[in-house]
Design a protein around this motif. Structure first.
Motif, short mmCIF file in Angstrom:
data_model
loop_
_atom_site.label_atom_id
_atom_site.label_comp_id
_atom_site.label_asym_id
_atom_site.label_seq_id
_atom_site.Cartn_x
_atom_site.Cartn_y
_atom_site.Cartn_z
N UNK A 101 0.86 -1.18 0.00
CA UNK A 101 0.00 0.00 0.00
C UNK A 101 0.90 1.23 0.00
N UNK A 102 1.01 1.88 -1.16
CA UNK A 102 1.79 3.12 -1.28
C UNK A 102 3.17 2.98 -0.65
N UNK A 103 3.84 1.87 -0.94
CA UNK A 103 5.19 1.66 -0.45
C UNK A 103 5.29 0.94 0.87
N UNK A 104 4.17 0.63 1.49
CA UNK A 104 4.15 -0.10 2.77
C UNK A 104 3.78 -1.57 2.50
N UNK A 105 4.63 -2.48 2.90
CA UNK A 105 4.32 -3.91 2.74
C UNK A 105 3.10 -4.24 3.60
N UNK A 106 2.17 -4.96 3.03
CA UNK A 106 0.90 -5.16 3.72
C UNK A 106 0.40 -6.59 3.66
N UNK A 107 -0.49 -6.90 4.60
CA UNK A 107 -1.27 -8.13 4.56
C UNK A 107 -2.60 -7.76 3.92
N UNK A 108 -2.94 -8.44 2.83
CA UNK A 108 -4.20 -8.17 2.13
C UNK A 108 -5.06 -9.41 2.21
N UNK A 114 -3.56 -4.48 6.18
CA UNK A 114 -2.90 -3.99 7.38
C UNK A 114 -1.43 -3.75 7.03
N UNK A 115 -0.89 -2.62 7.48
CA UNK A 115 0.52 -2.32 7.24
C UNK A 115 1.06 -1.47 8.38
N UNK A 116 2.37 -1.56 8.60
CA UNK A 116 2.98 -0.77 9.65
C UNK A 116 3.08 0.69 9.19
N UNK A 117 2.48 1.59 9.95
CA UNK A 117 2.47 3.00 9.57
C UNK A 117 1.64 3.82 10.54
N UNK A 118 1.35 5.05 10.14
CA UNK A 118 0.58 5.96 10.99
C UNK A 118 -0.51 6.62 10.16
N UNK A 119 -1.69 6.77 10.73
CA UNK A 119 -2.77 7.44 10.01
C UNK A 119 -2.49 8.93 9.81
N UNK A 120 -1.58 9.50 10.61
CA UNK A 120 -1.27 10.91 10.40
C UNK A 120 -0.45 11.13 9.13
N UNK A 121 -0.06 10.02 8.47
CA UNK A 121 0.63 10.12 7.19
C UNK A 121 -0.36 10.11 6.01
N UNK A 122 -1.64 9.91 6.31
CA UNK A 122 -2.66 9.87 5.26
C UNK A 122 -2.85 11.26 4.64
N UNK A 123 -3.28 11.32 3.38
CA UNK A 123 -3.48 12.62 2.73
C UNK A 123 -4.70 13.35 3.28
N UNK A 124 -4.74 14.61 3.01
CA UNK A 124 -5.89 15.41 3.42
C UNK A 124 -7.12 15.03 2.60
N UNK A 125 -8.26 15.48 3.05
CA UNK A 125 -9.49 15.25 2.30
C UNK A 125 -10.35 14.15 2.86
N UNK A 126 -9.94 13.54 3.97
CA UNK A 126 -10.74 12.45 4.55
C UNK A 126 -11.89 13.01 5.37
N UNK A 127 -12.97 12.26 5.39
CA UNK A 127 -14.01 12.51 6.39
C UNK A 127 -13.57 11.79 7.66
#
Length: 255
Positions: free
Chosen positions: A166-173, A188-201
């Motif tokens: 997922x966008x460069x993060x190795x994931x379990x799909x 699921x991937x190791x990361x932080x939701x604060x790295x997500x782009x703007x525009x989310x509800x």
């Protein structure tokens, strides 16, 4: 023709003199084998041109291919060795284009994976309806803990999963199918939701923050579980997708 014809990339792109072009055309008119080789080469060039319009070829790859073509030049119009050199160069470029995943943000990447699974263009490495087996399989291959959800109460059955990105993060799909045929793809991937782009509800449910993105008809819902980001993507009605995410999110796991 002169004792050495212009480099093959010049021949293919038309950067040759009118005299050289005339002599090549005369040779091709009387040599079916060379004509067939030329048709294959021009078809390959067109394929590369179309591919590069969708995803530009890296400069270093383009330079290496051009160099290979120049080294292949000989004082004959065409030989099988030259054809093989061109084909090898084409394979290099095509492999780069196919293996390079376009730069995507996580929501777009998650929806792209959903579309690939739905279209049948992406395969599953393990097919199973057993969530424990699927989770064990992931945990033996990834460096972060996974949690494969049980959506049985919602009439969704696990059908399998794979290691993805997922966008460069190795994931379990892992993928679920509803009794009506609708698909839900979770990752699921190791990361932080604060790295997500703007525009989310953004919604909060049971103390967990959810970030909801719409990409066409598909909905992607993200949330944090310890050090792991979870995402659920589906083209089912938006509120149904959000409700599924709410139902399975767990606070404080995935450390």
């Amino acid at each position: 023709m002169s004792s050495a014809h212009p480099p093959l990339d010049d021949l293919l792109t038309g950067r040759i003199s009118a005299d050289d072009r005339r002599r090549i055309e005369e040779h091709l008119a009387g040599c079916p084998m060379c004509r067939a080789e030329w048709e294959r080469l021009t078809a390959t060039r067109e394929l590369l041109r179309r591919s590069s319009e969708a995803e530009p070829v890296p400069d270093h790859v383009a330079a290496a291919v051009s160099s290979a073509l120049r080294r292949a030049s000989r004082p004959v119009v065409f030989t099988r060795r030259i054809a093989i050199s061109i084909a090898a160069a084409a394979v290099v470029v095509i492999a780069v284009l196919l293996l390079r995943k376009p730069t995507e943000d996580p929501p777009t990447g998650a929806v792209h994976d959903l579309q690939s699974i739905t279209a049948g263009s992406a395969s599953l490495e393990l097919r199973t309806a057993d969530t424990k087996e699927m989770q064990k399989w992931f945990n033996a291959r990834l460096d972060f803990p996974t949690r494969v959800f049980d959506f049985g109460m919602m009439r969704y059955q696990l059908i399998g999963g794979r290691i993805d990105d997922v966008a460069g993060h190795r994931s379990a799909l892992f993928v679920y199918r509803h009794v009506n045929g609708a698909l839900v793809v979770c990752q699921m991937y190791r990361g932080r939701t604060d790295e997500l782009p703007r525009g989310a509800e953004r919604r909060t449910h049971d103390g967990i923050d959810f970030f909801i993105y719409q990409r066409g008809e598909a909905t992607a819902v993200f949330w944090q579980e310890g050090s792991v980001v979870c995402v659920l993507a589906s083209a089912i009605p938006r509120e149904e997708a959000i409700s599924l995410a709410f139902a399975k999110a767990m606070k404080g796991v995935g450390a």
